[in-house]
Each structure stands twice: as C-alpha cells, then as structure tokens.
Design a protein around this motif. Sequence first.
Motif, PDB file in Angstrom:
ATOM      1  N   HIS A  39       6.852  -4.566 -14.274  1.00 20.31           N
ATOM      2  CA  HIS A  39       8.332  -4.479 -14.530  1.00 20.31           C
ATOM      3  C   HIS A  39       9.074  -3.411 -14.391  1.00 20.31           C
ATOM      4  O   HIS A  39      10.193  -3.399 -13.980  1.00 20.31           O
ATOM      5  N   GLU A  40       8.724  -2.351 -14.827  1.00 17.42           N
ATOM      6  CA  GLU A  40       9.545  -1.163 -14.795  1.00 17.42           C
ATOM      7  C   GLU A  40       9.775  -0.408 -13.390  1.00 17.42           C
ATOM      8  O   GLU A  40      10.570  -0.341 -12.943  1.00 17.42           O
ATOM      9  N   GLU A  41       8.506   0.327 -13.179  1.00 17.22           N
ATOM     10  CA  GLU A  41       8.365   0.971 -11.707  1.00 17.22           C
ATOM     11  C   GLU A  41       8.348  -0.036 -10.559  1.00 17.22           C
ATOM     12  O   GLU A  41       8.564   0.384  -9.401  1.00 17.22           O
ATOM     13  N   GLY A  42       7.548  -1.185 -10.767  1.00 18.26           N
ATOM     14  CA  GLY A  42       7.437  -1.913  -9.562  1.00 18.26           C
ATOM     15  C   GLY A  42       8.653  -2.206  -8.813  1.00 18.26           C
ATOM     16  O   GLY A  42       8.390  -2.581  -7.572  1.00 18.26           O
ATOM     17  N   THR A  43       9.671  -2.476  -9.545  1.00 17.54           N
ATOM     18  CA  THR A  43      10.758  -3.050  -8.979  1.00 17.54           C
ATOM     19  C   THR A  43      11.098  -1.856  -7.843  1.00 17.54           C
ATOM     20  O   THR A  43      11.569  -2.320  -6.693  1.00 17.54           O
ATOM     21  N   ALA A  44      11.134  -0.780  -8.129  1.00 20.34           N
ATOM     22  CA  ALA A  44      11.538   0.118  -7.114  1.00 20.34           C
ATOM     23  C   ALA A  44      10.462   0.381  -6.013  1.00 20.34           C
ATOM     24  O   ALA A  44      10.852   0.566  -4.667  1.00 20.34           O
ATOM     25  N   HIS A  45       9.196   0.294  -6.324  1.00 17.42           N
ATOM     26  CA  HIS A  45       8.260   0.464  -5.369  1.00 17.42           C
ATOM     27  C   HIS A  45       8.247  -0.848  -4.474  1.00 17.42           C
ATOM     28  O   HIS A  45       8.216  -0.715  -3.195  1.00 17.42           O
ATOM     29  N   PHE A  46       8.694  -1.793  -4.968  1.00 24.48           N
ATOM     30  CA  PHE A  46       8.626  -3.171  -4.166  1.00 24.48           C
ATOM     31  C   PHE A  46       9.773  -3.205  -3.399  1.00 24.48           C
ATOM     32  O   PHE A  46       9.947  -3.759  -2.108  1.00 24.48           O
ATOM     33  N   ALA A  47      10.997  -2.451  -3.746  1.00 22.06           N
ATOM     34  CA  ALA A  47      12.260  -2.516  -2.983  1.00 22.06           C
ATOM     35  C   ALA A  47      11.874  -1.789  -1.682  1.00 22.06           C
ATOM     36  O   ALA A  47      12.401  -2.090  -0.557  1.00 22.06           O
ATOM     37  N   ALA A  48      11.147  -0.828  -1.645  1.00 16.83           N
ATOM     38  CA  ALA A  48      10.611   0.018  -0.708  1.00 16.83           C
ATOM     39  C   ALA A  48       9.986  -0.793   0.272  1.00 16.83           C
ATOM     40  O   ALA A  48      10.052  -0.769   1.644  1.00 16.83           O
ATOM     41  N   ILE A  49       8.998  -1.565  -0.203  1.00 18.97           N
ATOM     42  CA  ILE A  49       8.116  -2.302   0.619  1.00 18.97           C
ATOM     43  C   ILE A  49       8.754  -3.441   1.387  1.00 18.97           C
ATOM     44  O   ILE A  49       8.504  -3.524   2.446  1.00 18.97           O
ATOM     45  N   HIS A  51      11.818  -3.548   2.031  1.00 20.47           N
ATOM     46  CA  HIS A  51      12.687  -2.861   3.079  1.00 20.47           C
ATOM     47  C   HIS A  51      12.003  -2.499   4.333  1.00 20.47           C
ATOM     48  O   HIS A  51      12.385  -2.955   5.363  1.00 20.47           O
ATOM     49  N   ILE A  52      10.736  -2.221   4.121  1.00 17.75           N
ATOM     50  CA  ILE A  52       9.964  -1.553   5.304  1.00 17.75           C
ATOM     51  C   ILE A  52       9.189  -2.760   5.884  1.00 17.75           C
ATOM     52  O   ILE A  52       9.149  -3.046   7.121  1.00 17.75           O
ATOM     53  N   ILE A  77       0.109   0.718   0.447  1.00 18.86           N
ATOM     54  CA  ILE A  77       1.447   0.132   1.298  1.00 18.86           C
ATOM     55  C   ILE A  77       2.591   0.734   0.543  1.00 18.86           C
ATOM     56  O   ILE A  77       3.672   1.090   1.235  1.00 18.86           O
ATOM     57  N   SER A  78       2.441   0.877  -0.928  1.00 17.99           N
ATOM     58  CA  SER A  78       3.734   1.650  -1.524  1.00 17.99           C
ATOM     59  C   SER A  78       3.929   3.125  -0.961  1.00 17.99           C
ATOM     60  O   SER A  78       5.150   3.407  -0.700  1.00 17.99           O
ATOM     61  N   PHE A  79       2.791   3.754  -0.868  1.00 17.05           N
ATOM     62  CA  PHE A  79       2.903   5.067  -0.382  1.00 17.05           C
ATOM     63  C   PHE A  79       3.466   5.144   1.098  1.00 17.05           C
ATOM     64  O   PHE A  79       4.475   5.977   1.279  1.00 17.05           O
ATOM     65  N   GLU A  80       2.951   4.189   1.818  1.00 19.33           N
ATOM     66  CA  GLU A  80       3.548   4.285   3.309  1.00 19.33           C
ATOM     67  C   GLU A  80       4.875   4.014   3.367  1.00 19.33           C
ATOM     68  O   GLU A  80       5.626   4.439   4.344  1.00 19.33           O
ATOM     69  N   ALA A  81       5.334   2.880   2.516  1.00 18.76           N
ATOM     70  CA  ALA A  81       6.665   2.494   2.502  1.00 18.76           C
ATOM     71  C   ALA A  81       7.772   3.567   2.117  1.00 18.76           C
ATOM     72  O   ALA A  81       8.696   3.703   2.673  1.00 18.76           O
ATOM     73  N   GLN A  82       7.390   4.229   0.879  1.00 18.76           N
ATOM     74  CA  GLN A  82       7.890   5.574   0.335  1.00 18.76           C
ATOM     75  C   GLN A  82       8.088   6.548   1.720  1.00 18.76           C
ATOM     76  O   GLN A  82       9.178   7.138   1.892  1.00 18.76           O
ATOM     77  N   ALA A  83       7.117   6.796   2.184  1.00 19.68           N
ATOM     78  CA  ALA A  83       6.947   7.688   3.494  1.00 19.68           C
ATOM     79  C   ALA A  83       7.841   7.338   4.593  1.00 19.68           C
ATOM     80  O   ALA A  83       8.324   8.241   5.010  1.00 19.68           O
ATOM     81  N   ARG A  84       7.672   6.059   4.932  1.00 22.23           N
ATOM     82  CA  ARG A  84       8.790   5.647   5.911  1.00 22.23           C
ATOM     83  C   ARG A  84      10.120   5.758   5.549  1.00 22.23           C
ATOM     84  O   ARG A  84      11.011   6.019   6.781  1.00 22.23           O
ATOM     85  N   ILE A  85      10.507   5.662   4.497  1.00 24.44           N
ATOM     86  CA  ILE A  85      11.853   5.658   3.934  1.00 24.44           C
ATOM     87  C   ILE A  85      12.391   7.043   4.050  1.00 24.44           C
ATOM     88  O   ILE A  85      13.302   7.492   4.757  1.00 24.44           O
ATOM     89  N   ASP A  87      10.867   9.616   5.889  1.00 21.57           N
ATOM     90  CA  ASP A  87      10.664   9.875   7.402  1.00 21.57           C
ATOM     91  C   ASP A  87      10.289   8.495   8.477  1.00 21.57           C
ATOM     92  O   ASP A  87       9.297   8.214   8.389  1.00 21.57           O
ATOM     93  N   PRO A  88      11.729   7.928   8.733  1.00 19.52           N
ATOM     94  CA  PRO A  88      11.335   6.700   9.431  1.00 19.52           C
ATOM     95  C   PRO A  88      10.724   6.673  10.786  1.00 19.52           C
ATOM     96  O   PRO A  88      10.014   5.859  11.012  1.00 19.52           O
ATOM     97  N   VAL A  89      10.537   8.111  11.508  1.00 19.63           N
ATOM     98  CA  VAL A  89       9.845   8.203  12.798  1.00 19.63           C
ATOM     99  C   VAL A  89       8.472   8.310  12.488  1.00 19.63           C
ATOM    100  O   VAL A  89       7.600   7.472  12.924  1.00 19.63           O
ATOM    101  N   TYR A  90       8.079   9.247  11.515  1.00 20.46           N
ATOM    102  CA  TYR A  90       6.466   9.557  11.428  1.00 20.46           C
ATOM    103  C   TYR A  90       6.013   8.956  10.361  1.00 20.46           C
ATOM    104  O   TYR A  90       4.601   8.903  10.091  1.00 20.46           O
ATOM    105  N   GLY A  91       6.660   8.724   9.284  1.00 21.11           N
ATOM    106  CA  GLY A  91       6.132   8.206   7.965  1.00 21.11           C
ATOM    107  C   GLY A  91       5.104   8.975   7.370  1.00 21.11           C
ATOM    108  O   GLY A  91       5.458  10.263   7.056  1.00 21.11           O
TER     109      GLY A  91
END
Length: 151
Positions: A39-49, A51-52, A77-85, A87-91
């Motif tokens: 409920h707490e941190e999952g929203t921010a993690h899922f928002a990135a996921i 979005h990507i 997947i969460s780590f990759e989404a955060q990395a893509r946000i 650095d959109p080119v290389y992630g």
Amino acid sequence: MDQRFLGAEMRGTPSPCGACRFLKRKCVRGCVFAPYFCHEEGTAHFAAIHHIFGAGRISKLLSSLPIGDRCQAAVTISFEAQARIQDPVYGCVSQILSLQQQVFSLQAQLASFKEQAAQVLSDPCIGNRFMMAQDLTSPVEWPPALSCTPC
C-alpha cells in the motif's frame, strides 16, 4: 520476500495494494499485484512500471510465471522501470556499464598495487626484512626503515 512488496492481503490490512490504488480500482482477493506492491511504497513502484510497461502486460507476465518466481520478477521489473525513467535510452544498461567501468578501474588499481608490492619485495634489503618479519611472534615493521644497508 522483500517487505516493500508485501500486499494488503499478505499484511492482513483491508487497504488496496499499491497497484490497485494507483489504478483506482478495488483490490480483490487473488489480485496478481497484491503480494508484490504494498500500500505505501507499492504505488510509486507500480506507477513507474505502469508508465513504462503497462499494467496489462505486467499482469499477464506475472500470471504466466510460477508463484515462486513472481516476487523476483516484480522486483526486477520495478528496478528496470525506475532505470528507464532515469535514463530512457539505456535504462539499466547504463548502470551495468558504469559498474563494469568501476570493475575495470579497480582491476587496474589492484594490478598496480601488486606490481608495487612485487617491486618492494624484490628489493633485497626490504624483501629479506619482510620475510624475516613473517615470524608471527614479532610485529612487522611497516613501512620499513629508510636507511638500507647492503645485506
């Protein structure tokens, strides 16, 4: 299991998981996202996921995996989404390249230190003193005295 990814069902609270909260829907029993997006941190993690990759794709992906592999997949997947946000080119590839560069740099430093140590130990005066100092009953004098007389 990573506590950040425990859903409402796993924690025993009636609040929706982070994914359902982000999607503004009711979190039903058996929600594929609930165990992995709290409920707490999952929203921010899922928002990135979302979005990507999109919620539907991730839902299908998690559903297709064995239950034992889903947690690691959600974290990855969460780590990759955060990395893509960031650095959109290389992630995450940019982070991997950065770590590889650090490894190469540290390997070069290690080789340099080994070469310096070999040079110090090859000096007859210092090397012999060092070898004699290996007797563990006497403390090793380091750095050795600067006045070196022929052995």
